[in-house]
Structures are given as structure tokens and as C-alpha cells.
Scaffold this motif. Sequence first.
Motif, mmCIF file in Angstrom:
data_model
loop_
_atom_site.group_PDB
_atom_site.id
_atom_site.type_symbol
_atom_site.label_atom_id
_atom_site.label_comp_id
_atom_site.label_asym_id
_atom_site.label_seq_id
_atom_site.Cartn_x
_atom_site.Cartn_y
_atom_site.Cartn_z
ATOM 1 N N PHE A 472 0.840 -1.192 0.000
ATOM 2 C CA PHE A 472 0.000 0.000 0.000
ATOM 3 C C PHE A 472 0.880 1.248 0.000
ATOM 4 N N ILE A 475 0.014 3.985 3.747
ATOM 5 C CA ILE A 475 -1.051 3.152 4.319
ATOM 6 C C ILE A 475 -1.788 3.817 5.490
ATOM 7 N N ALA A 565 -6.643 -2.655 5.844
ATOM 8 C CA ALA A 565 -5.510 -3.108 5.040
ATOM 9 C C ALA A 565 -4.624 -4.002 5.878
ATOM 10 N N ILE A 576 -6.451 -7.037 1.575
ATOM 11 C CA ILE A 576 -7.554 -6.222 2.075
ATOM 12 C C ILE A 576 -8.448 -7.148 2.898
ATOM 13 N N SER B 266 -4.206 2.236 10.644
ATOM 14 C CA SER B 266 -3.844 1.476 9.448
ATOM 15 C C SER B 266 -2.342 1.681 9.275
ATOM 16 N N SER B 272 -1.375 -3.965 11.392
ATOM 17 C CA SER B 272 -2.425 -4.242 10.394
ATOM 18 C C SER B 272 -2.754 -5.733 10.319
#
Lengths: 715, 319
Positions: A472, A475, A565, A576, B266, B272
Motif C-alpha cells: 500500500f 497506508i 488493510a 484487504i 492502518s 495491520s
Amino acid sequence: MNTMTQTFRLTALAAALMAVYGMALAEDNGLAELTKPDSSVSLGLGNWTKDRPQQGIYDGMREMGAYGLIDADVVKRNDDTGTWMTLKARNLGIENREIRGEYLRQGDVGVSLEYSRIPRDNPNTFTTRLQGIGDTTQIVSNSTTTPFRTVNLGTTRDASKLNFYKSLAPNLDFKLSFRHEEKSGERQWGRGSAAEFAVEPIDSTIRQLDGVLNYTTEKLQLSGGYSGSWYNNQHNLVTVFTGRLNNAPTYLSQPLDNQAHRLFLNGGYNFTPTTRATVKLAYARATQDEHLPTKDIAGLSLAGSPSSLDGEVNTTLAQVALTSRPLKNLSLLASIRYLNVEDETPVNRFVQTNAACASGQCVDNTPFSYKTLTSKLEGTYRLTDQYSLNAGVEERRQDRHVPVSNANGVGGTDTQRVVPMRSEVDETTLRMELRRLLSEVLTGSVGYLVSDRTGSNYTFAAGPGNGSSNGFTNISNLINPINIADRERRKVRLGLDWTPLQALSVQLIAEDGRDNYDRDSDRPFGLDEGTTRLFSLDASYTLSKAWQVNAWYSYDHSEAKQFAARAANAGGGAAIKRYKLEDTGDTLGVGLRGDVTPRLKFGADLQWTRTLSKYDQQINRLAGGAVLPANFSGNLPDIENKLIRLSVFSTYAVDKHSDVRVDLIHERWRTDDWTWMFADGTPFTYGTTTDGTTVTAKARQTANFAGVRYIFKFQ
Amino acid sequence: MKLLGKALRVCAFAVLAGSLSPALTATAAEKEAPKDIVLKGDAKCTSCHDENDSPEALRIGKTKHGTVADKRTPSCTNCHGESEKHVKEAGRGSGPTPPVDVGFTKKNKTTSAEAQNASCLSCHQGGKHINWQSSVHAQRGVTCASCHKAHTGHDKVREKETQTEVCFACHKEQRAQVNRPSHHPIPEGKMSCTSCHDVHNDNPKQLMGDTVNDTCYSCHMEKRGPFVHNHQPVTEDCSICHNPHGTNIANLLKARPPYLCQECHSHESHPSQAAGLPTGRTTSTTALGTVGRGCMNCHTNIHGGNSTQNSATAGRFRR
């Protein structure tokens, strides 16, 4: 004849005496029973057959065994002077005991003193080698020679409160209260540096002083005063070693002493019997200026960083409200509220691991301030005798101070923040409710709420973790934080109140709420949707003059859909994730009360609660890598909790002043909560080679209680 | 002996006559001016609503309202109005009795909520009740009598252990929530709704404090800070993460980690991580975000930290 004469003589005499004293006495007793305060004292003994780790968290009866049942409610009043002396005691034989005594010369002066203890026992059992539990120096053992021991953790709050009241003049009174609360015990914690078991020693004091002057006339009412509160922690730092005392320790900070002082004035004025204005003004200053204990540890802190935070948060409140009934069938409310929570703590640098201050290398303290302006307009209009419409609009405007920090503190991206922020968040809420008298015995209502929240652009977060190399780009900035995200809320509520018979009443409530969070390609993560549902049915029925029954059932369901994420890490590929989290609750209550005979009362309560939590997770990989890291299970089972509690009691009136009461309780708790379990259902154990603390939760708990008490009643 | 018997009979008669005579006289007088039983001037009502007709009404004598030595205490008519029509027509004829001017029960449909409340506010408008009219309760048509019972020595809503019975009559969602495994000690009777809510006031959510946090700080003062390392949502509103009425997750959390934390966070690396349980003992942070205390296994000072340690982890609530 002689007998007749004798009988007449006695009857006449008795009648005469009865006429003078007996009737009056009977009347006095009857009236006194109705009009004089009642008192009672009860003494007894009860026994739980098994331990109740979950249900006994707060009630002081976690362990099986016998408990004293001692309660008192003594109320004496001198009718000539209007002086009350009361003593109320509950659970004196149990740890969660409380007692309150009061002297009150009504309308003149009063003083009361109370004490209450609240225990809170951790329902889990810890088998650990941690040394120093309860102390500020602890050692997480990695030695096989240190024996394991079983410990239970818990805290207690012992609160004492003094209240004083004095009427200074017919329209002016003064109230003062002072609360002193000691909190002590041990709380489950962690070592911080790693996922290792540690215990936070709790030994702190809360003190609160409130003084208020009330001035009241028919037109004008004023209430103003001072509130002060102080928090003192006996422990300001905990040092945890792993292995041995000469290893490098982890220093765990503790909440430091703080205090707050608040001045307030609240006023109301009746312009007419139907138009009224109120004003609220308050100013509070909260400070935390204790010495920072980690500054005393050589070489630990950044040279030049302050030794005290000098924290100061000032809160200003100003509110004006106007209520009026301009028409017979229309009432209105308009209000505006300004609340400014201003954190005026000076910003200083506490961490600087590199002069370049790249991401995560520098950390300043971050004061947050919130300025909120809320305006409200609401009205109720009685359309006809059958219809009534209530509608309102509320506008909430919030300015949020977002401190931005980078290498030089001169703007740009924020190199220490890890979550994007907004400097403005606004929300508009419209609400409407229509009530209708459907018939003489049935009232219905329907309500609808719509709310939209939005805000300013996001301030970019460039702190650690905001990488662009693991699937990502930036992110950290792809998320809508739940508390500031754009949101649409819709809620419908239906209500029915039905009394078909004088003896029967039924109430039904149904609610449905939907939250939709705005997500776009720039910011796709965070909560997506939220749903809540509630259905509740209550009924009460008077079977006869002596027997009543009531029952209620509630169903509630909440569901959250969330996107997140996952950066490629520890073997798991970039992905995801889509979460669907559900909580469902069913609760049933039934109560029965009745008189079996004039002397024998009977009651029973059944409570049944079931909750079901579901954790659905979909992981859609973007590229390579595993779905899950090694030695990790992503399939989280549902969690079901069930509680059944059946309580039965009976009271027998031995005589006018004495009752005997028997209580029987059957309690059954079941859970398959995996919070403290590995994937295979075995109890969780900290660490691999160090620590080794195992946490055990008791999944099935069944216990029975039997208690008997003698109740003495008097006036 | 006969003389003595006569004398006794005469005495007895005299006593009987003497005792009955004033009673008869008084009865006649009472009809003209009945005596008060409990409150000042209550005879207007208690001449009918006496201990036989309405014993529950007389129980007001057990209360602060019934403490007549306090000159501020009311009579029946101060609260229920003069109710002349009711007084004149009650018990006469076959029709229904006209209601009192101000009635507080469901039976009395002619008294509006405002009129009921006005009766109470004529004495109780000051102090804690200054903002009653702009409170959510008042705006939704709740009356004082919806919650309070004036004619009993034990008003359920004013007693900690029984208060929730009254509040839950309307607040059904909260009734279900306090029965969740994680809850404040409300079912145990150590806290009540008014421990946090000022139900007569017009604060948001009718809380005791100016804000949610101010309310929570009254018992959880250690969270007040400010901290060297503040956690933003903690400074804003405790209810972002906690539901004070009860949840299925320890410490009243609304959602369990890592779901809860990932509502705002995030990041790269372990924050995460997916939700899940380790299959065995591990120190991998990527596998410890759900089990036990979840993310707080390491981020243990999640409400704020005061460490000055020159380490980036100090700012992440781990010290």
C-alpha cells in the motif's frame, strides 16, 4: 341474674375504658403505620455452594462459602421538630458493604456520612512465576527453578463521603460534599516491551470537594459554586526486569497526580409561567505538573527534555437556553452551547533518536483541544387531542486543534502522528417523533432520526508505519478514523403502549438504526456500515389483589462491517480484509410477587441472558504471501455467553414486628469465550522461553445460594 | 355491696357517657370542620380519602413532604389544586367523579405534562432542577411523576438498589446491556443510573459532567492526564472505545482488538494484522493482537503514558 349484672358491669366498664383509650390507641396505631417512617433491621446467613468468578466480580461473593446477611434501614423522625435520624446499612457481612448515617433538621441543617466499598475481582486465574506482584519492582522469570503459583487479581474502592446542608435564608441554601476514595489492589497489565505478564500495583486516592450555593425564588433561580478534585497516585513508576535484577529493566510509567478546579454558575429566570431562560457558565482548570520520574534515571531521557509536563487543560462552558409555550398546543426549546476544552500544555520534545527527525525518530507531547458549538431548536405541537408531533434540529460544529510536528516544528507533514486528523468535524441531526392516541387504551409513537457528519480535509500522518513498500502507498492515510469519519445515520423507532385491561399493560418498542461511513478510493479503510436493532416487549399483569406477574423480553443485534488493510508482514501477504462483526443478545426476565396468605409472601425472578458474537473475516490477498502467518489461525469461533439466574424468596410474618425471609438462588453461567485461549482451546500462556504465565478462565460456573434472615420492623 | 355496685354502674355510665359525649360532640363538629390527618389543611381531602378509603395517599406522612414541622411542606391542594369540582361532586350522583385539578396518575388524562411538572417546580425549580425544562426528559413529555412516587417512604428511583427498575421501564437497550458479562456494578447495586446521569439537567446525554470524559473522570481520575503521550480519542471521548452500559468484551470495550484499534489505525507491520489466535506459545507481535489483551498485550498504557524514555516506543503507550 347476678351473672347478667356482673357481665353488664364488666362490659360497661370495658366499654368506657375502650371509649377513652382503646379506640384512640387503635386509631393512633393504624394511622402511625400509614404515616410514620418505617424502620427495619435484618440479620441472617447465606451460603454459596461454588465459586462464582464471573458473577462474583463485583458482589463480594466470588468464593464459595458462608456470608453474613446484615442490613439496616432505620428512619426516625421527630415530628415536632422535623428532625430525621437515619441509618442505612447494606451488605455489612459482605465485602461490598455500605453504610450511611444522616442527621437532618428538615429545612434547616443536615449532615450525612457514608462509606462504601466496591470490590472488583478479575474472573481469571493466573498461574505465574512473576515476582513482586503488588510492588513497583517486578521480575518476569525465565528460570525453570522459579516455582509457579496461582494468583487472583482484583481491586477495591473504599469511598467515604461527607455531605453538609444548611439553609441560610428562606431562599438561600448551601451544600457541601467531600468524597475521599482509596483504590487499592492489583490489575492485570503487560510489560510493554514485549507481550509478557505484569501486574499494575494500584494504590491511589481520589478526593472531590463540591460546594454550592442555591438561591431560589419564584422567578429567579441561581446555583453557583466550586468543585475541586485531586488524584494522588502512590506509585509513579514500575520497573520490570526480565530474568534477573541486573538485566536492563523496562520502566513503565504510571498516571501521575493531577487536579482540577471548577467554578460554575447556573441560572434560570421565568419571564412568564410559560417562558423561561437558563444560563450556564463554567470554567475549569485541570493540571498535571508532577515531576516525571523517568527523568531521574541516568541516561534514559533526552537531554534537555523537561522534568515536568506542566500540563494544563482549561475548559470553558457557556450555554443559553430558552423554553416557551407561545401557543397553547406548541412548546419550543432553543439553545446554544459553547464548550472549549483547551489543552494549554506547552509542547516539548521528549524523544529524539536522530537529529534528522525522520519518521518516528522524534516525539513531542501532543496537546489536543476541542472547541464545540452546539445549537438546538426543538418543538412539540399537539395537533389534536390524538396527535402530538415533536421535531428538532441540532447543529454541532467542532474545531479540533491538531498539533503538527516535524523535524523543526515549522509545519509540513506530521512525522510523529500515525493517524490522519481533521481540524473540523460538523454534524447535523434532524429528529421527529409522532405520537398518537390510538384509542383509550392504546398509544403509539413513531420516531425518525437522520444525522450527517462531515468535516474538513485530513491532516496527513507521516509517523512510523506509514510506509509504501508492503502493498500500500501511505497506508496510514488510507483510513477514516471512526470518531471523525463522514457518517450518515438513520434511525427509526416504533413504540406501543397498550392497557387493554386495568390489570394488564403491554409495552412494545422496536428500533432500527443504520450508519453508513463514507469511503472512497483515496481513503477506503475503516468502518463501512453499522446496524443496530432492538426489539423489546414488556407485560405486567395483576392476577388478583394478591398476585402480580411481569415479564419482559429484549432482542438486540448490532453489526459492523469494516475494511482494513494488511501490509505484508511475517509471511502474510498484503491484503484487504473485510470484517463482519455481529453481536446478538436475547434477554428474558420474569417476575412474580404474591401473598400466599396474609402472613406469607412469595416472590420469584427468572433472568435468562444469551449473547452470541460472530467474527467473520475475509482476507483478499493483493499479491503473493500467505493468507495468514505461520502458527496462526484466522478462524475465530463464535462466542456464546449464557446466564440463567432463578431467585425465589419467601417472607413469613412471625408477628407484627418480625419477619423471616428465605432466599434461594440458582445461577448458571456458560461461556466459550476464547479471549484467553490458543486456537486449540487450551489456556493462553505468555512467552516462549520467558514468562510462562498461564491465564485460565472458568467456562462453566454453576452455584446455588441459600439464605435465611430475621427481619425486625419498627417505627 | 349493692351500694357499691350501684356506684360502679353510675361511674361506668358516667365515664361512658362522658367519653361518648365529647366524641359525639366532636363528630358533629368534625362534620363542620374536619381535622387534618397528615398534612396542614389536608382535611379537605382526607375527610373522604382517609385511612379506609385511600390508605396509600396517607403514606405521604412517611416522606419529607409529610414532615409538617418544616413550614415549607405542602398540603394536598398545593400539588393537586383546589379541585373544587371534584370536592363538590365526588360521591354525589351516579356519574363519574370529576378528576382533581392536577392529577399525576395515568387515570388522569386531563392534566398535561407541563401542568404536572409545574406543580412540582413551584417548589423544586431551584438547585439541580434549574435546567429541567430544557432537558431531554422534559422535551419528551416525561413528568416528575413518571419516575417519582410522592406518597411512599421509599421512592424507588431515589434508592440506588431499585433505581434501575424505574429507568429501565423506558431505557430497554440499557437494561439488556447491563446484563452483559462486562458491565459497571449496576446489577450489583453499587452504582445506579444517576451515578453518571444528571436526569434533571440538559447536558449532552444528560450526564453529570460537562462532557463524557468529565463524567468518567469523577471515578477514573487517573485517565484525566494530560499525559506526556496523549492518545487522541482518550482525550476526546471515552465512549469512542467503551460502552459504559455493558458489552461482551472485557473492560466495556465496544469491539475487541484488533478490530477496535483498526477502526483508526492502518499501519505497516504488525498493527495491520488479521484477527486470529496463535496456535501455540509465541512472542510474535503479528500473532498477539487478538488473544488476551490483544494490542494492549504490549501497548499496555493505552490511555496515555508519562515515560520520558528517549525511545520511539515510549510514544506508543508501551512504557
